[in-house]
Motif scaffolding. Structure first.
Motif, PDB file in Angstrom:
ATOM      1  N   HIS A  85       0.797  -1.223   0.000  1.00 13.78           N
ATOM      2  CA  HIS A  85       0.000   0.000   0.000  1.00 13.78           C
ATOM      3  C   HIS A  85       0.830   1.275   0.000  1.00 13.78           C
ATOM      4  O   HIS A  85       0.492   2.241  -0.700  1.00 13.78           O
ATOM      5  N   PHE A  86       1.916   1.335   0.778  1.00  8.52           N
ATOM      6  CA  PHE A  86       2.688   2.578   0.814  1.00  8.52           C
ATOM      7  C   PHE A  86       3.265   2.920  -0.556  1.00  8.52           C
ATOM      8  O   PHE A  86       3.477   4.091  -0.888  1.00  8.52           O
ATOM      9  N   MET A  87       3.547   1.897  -1.371  1.00  8.37           N
ATOM     10  CA  MET A  87       4.081   2.126  -2.709  1.00  8.37           C
ATOM     11  C   MET A  87       3.041   2.811  -3.597  1.00  8.37           C
ATOM     12  O   MET A  87       3.357   3.746  -4.344  1.00  8.37           O
ATOM     13  N   ALA A  88       1.805   2.327  -3.515  1.00  8.65           N
ATOM     14  CA  ALA A  88       0.733   2.949  -4.294  1.00  8.65           C
ATOM     15  C   ALA A  88       0.492   4.377  -3.808  1.00  8.65           C
ATOM     16  O   ALA A  88       0.210   5.275  -4.609  1.00  8.65           O
ATOM     17  N   GLU A  89       0.617   4.594  -2.492  1.00  4.05           N
ATOM     18  CA  GLU A  89       0.493   5.951  -1.955  1.00  4.05           C
ATOM     19  C   GLU A  89       1.562   6.874  -2.532  1.00  4.05           C
ATOM     20  O   GLU A  89       1.277   8.022  -2.887  1.00  4.05           O
ATOM     21  N   THR A  90       2.791   6.384  -2.626  1.00  2.00           N
ATOM     22  CA  THR A  90       3.872   7.204  -3.167  1.00  2.00           C
ATOM     23  C   THR A  90       3.599   7.570  -4.620  1.00  2.00           C
ATOM     24  O   THR A  90       3.862   8.701  -5.055  1.00  2.00           O
ATOM     25  N   ALA A  91       3.060   6.624  -5.382  1.00  2.00           N
ATOM     26  CA  ALA A  91       2.689   6.920  -6.767  1.00  2.00           C
ATOM     27  C   ALA A  91       1.625   8.007  -6.812  1.00  2.00           C
ATOM     28  O   ALA A  91       1.674   8.915  -7.661  1.00  2.00           O
ATOM     29  N   LYS A  92       0.654   7.950  -5.906  1.00  2.00           N
ATOM     30  CA  LYS A  92      -0.393   8.971  -5.849  1.00  2.00           C
ATOM     31  C   LYS A  92       0.182  10.323  -5.453  1.00  2.00           C
ATOM     32  O   LYS A  92      -0.213  11.372  -5.990  1.00  2.00           O
ATOM     33  N   ILE A  93       1.140  10.336  -4.534  1.00  2.00           N
ATOM     34  CA  ILE A  93       1.787  11.580  -4.110  1.00  2.00           C
ATOM     35  C   ILE A  93       2.481  12.258  -5.285  1.00  2.00           C
ATOM     36  O   ILE A  93       2.409  13.470  -5.466  1.00  2.00           O
ATOM     37  N   LEU A  94       3.153  11.450  -6.117  1.00  2.00           N
ATOM     38  CA  LEU A  94       3.884  12.004  -7.264  1.00  2.00           C
ATOM     39  C   LEU A  94       3.000  12.204  -8.491  1.00  2.00           C
ATOM     40  O   LEU A  94       3.407  12.878  -9.432  1.00  2.00           O
ATOM     41  N   SER A  95       1.806  11.617  -8.484  1.00  2.00           N
ATOM     42  CA  SER A  95       0.865  11.749  -9.620  1.00  2.00           C
ATOM     43  C   SER A  95      -0.538  12.063  -9.092  1.00  2.00           C
ATOM     44  O   SER A  95      -1.463  11.272  -9.254  1.00  2.00           O
TER      45      SER A  95
END
Length: 344
Positions: A85-95
């Motif tokens: 989940h934290f990985m998908a969150e990071t993608a959302k933060i950058l996109s």
């Protein structure tokens, strides 16, 4: 948007405590995944620790930060992040403008869960003048309270860039922190006692036994591992030549695999990494130091979960705008140091 899947497949998907099951990966499944991704204008990203069939159907495979940067540059409006989940969150933060989906939102991370935002606030209050350095394997809220993010490949550079007189709070991984402290020689660095339960379980005794039974093998050791110190001890004591011990991020392992002259490599990280290593250097015998080092959260991204995700648009990842803005700054500060790194 709701799509349809090939005849009968939707009814086969079953939900259970270990994730979604009922679908076997095969040519028909792969073709349907690709069709649905095109229909949804989605790009599929898979972490190096994912199941081999998930890696093989993805558009891009890599570590979490590299994939998040790919997500930000992708033309597609939807990102399907096959990881935790934290990985998908990071993608959302950058996109922030894109739709980010994770095939099973229950895929958590023991390392990211080892420190909460409230715990970090309390720690910061104890040492208000310290600079906070957080590994990317943290939640969006923790990144939002962080001064500079780091990856396993650039953590040493990030900490070394901070004024020598400034105290550093390093979190959450104690083994990566110990590695950074050892390399930098920094005495005013305080380390949170968190760990990845999978990497922590790869212990020094296992590594020592493997190294002694395979004397010609190189060692690729992830710095999150509980055995990283043992690897350096083996080199220091002459049990293993120093040039054969490499402490590497997952991205660094792939680079080293392509360049190695060894015929055998012992790998200390999550076993999903072996798939990409064997593809990168098919002539090398890659063996896990611990073949039980499999992350149950990573393996929750099953063929059934990916199919459900693409057909139903689930599970969508959301990050509050104010949290995302603060978290984005901590990632950007890391990149400005000049070595964005290869991720975890």
């Amino acid at each position: 948007m709701t799509s349809t899947v090939w005849a009968g497949a939707a009814g086969q998907i079953q939900d259970g405590p270990g994730g979604y099951t009922g679908i076997e990966a095969g040519p028909e499944w792969a073709a349907e995944v690709r069709r649905l991704a095109k229909e949804r204008n989605a790009t599929i990203l898979a972490h190096n620790y994912q199941l081999p069939e998930i890696q093989d159907v993805a558009d891009h495979v890599g570590d979490s930060l590299a994939l998040s940067r790919i997500a930000a540059e992708a033309e597609e409006g939807t990102i399907v992040f096959c990881g935790v989940h934290f990985m998908a969150e990071t993608a959302k933060i950058l996109s922030p403008e894109k739709t980010v989906l994770i095939p099973d939102e229950r895929a958590g991370c023991s390392l990211a869960d080892s420190i909460t935002a409230d715990q970090l606030r309390e720690w910061k209050a104890e040492r208000p003048d310290a600079l906070v350095v957080s590994y990317v394997n943290t939640t969006a809220e923790v990144k939002g309270l962080t001064d500079i993010c780091c990856t396993s490949s650039n953590a040493v550079d990030v900490v070394a860039s901070i004024d020598a007189d400034r105290e550093v709070l390093f979190l959450p991984d104690q083994f990566l922190g110990a590695h950074v402290k050892r390399v930098t020689g920094r005495t005013n660095m305080h380390i949170w006692a968190g760990e990845c339960h999978v990497h922590a379980g790869i212990n020094g005794d296992e590594l020592t036994a493997k190294a002694k039974s395979h004397p010609d093998a190189e060692l690729f050791v992830h710095p999150e591992c509980g055995c990283a110190t043992s690897a350096l001890y083996l080199a220091g004591e002459g049990f293993v030549p120093e040039d054969k011990v490499k402490i590497l991020s997952t991205g660094g392992m792939l680079d080293a695999a392509r360049e190695t002259g060894a015929t055998q490599v012992l790998v200390a990280t999550e076993v999903g990494m072996l798939h990409q290593l064997r593809k990168a250097a098919p002539g090398v015998d890659f063996q896990a130091v611990n073949d039980r080092a499999s992350c149950p959260y990573m393996k929750m991204i099953t063929p059934a979960a990916l199919l459900r995700c693409l057909a139903e648009g689930k599970d969508e990842v959301h990050v509050a705008a104010d949290v995302a803005e603060r978290a984005r700054k901590s990632v950007q500060r890391m990149i400005e140091i000049g070595n964005p790194g290869g991720g975890e």
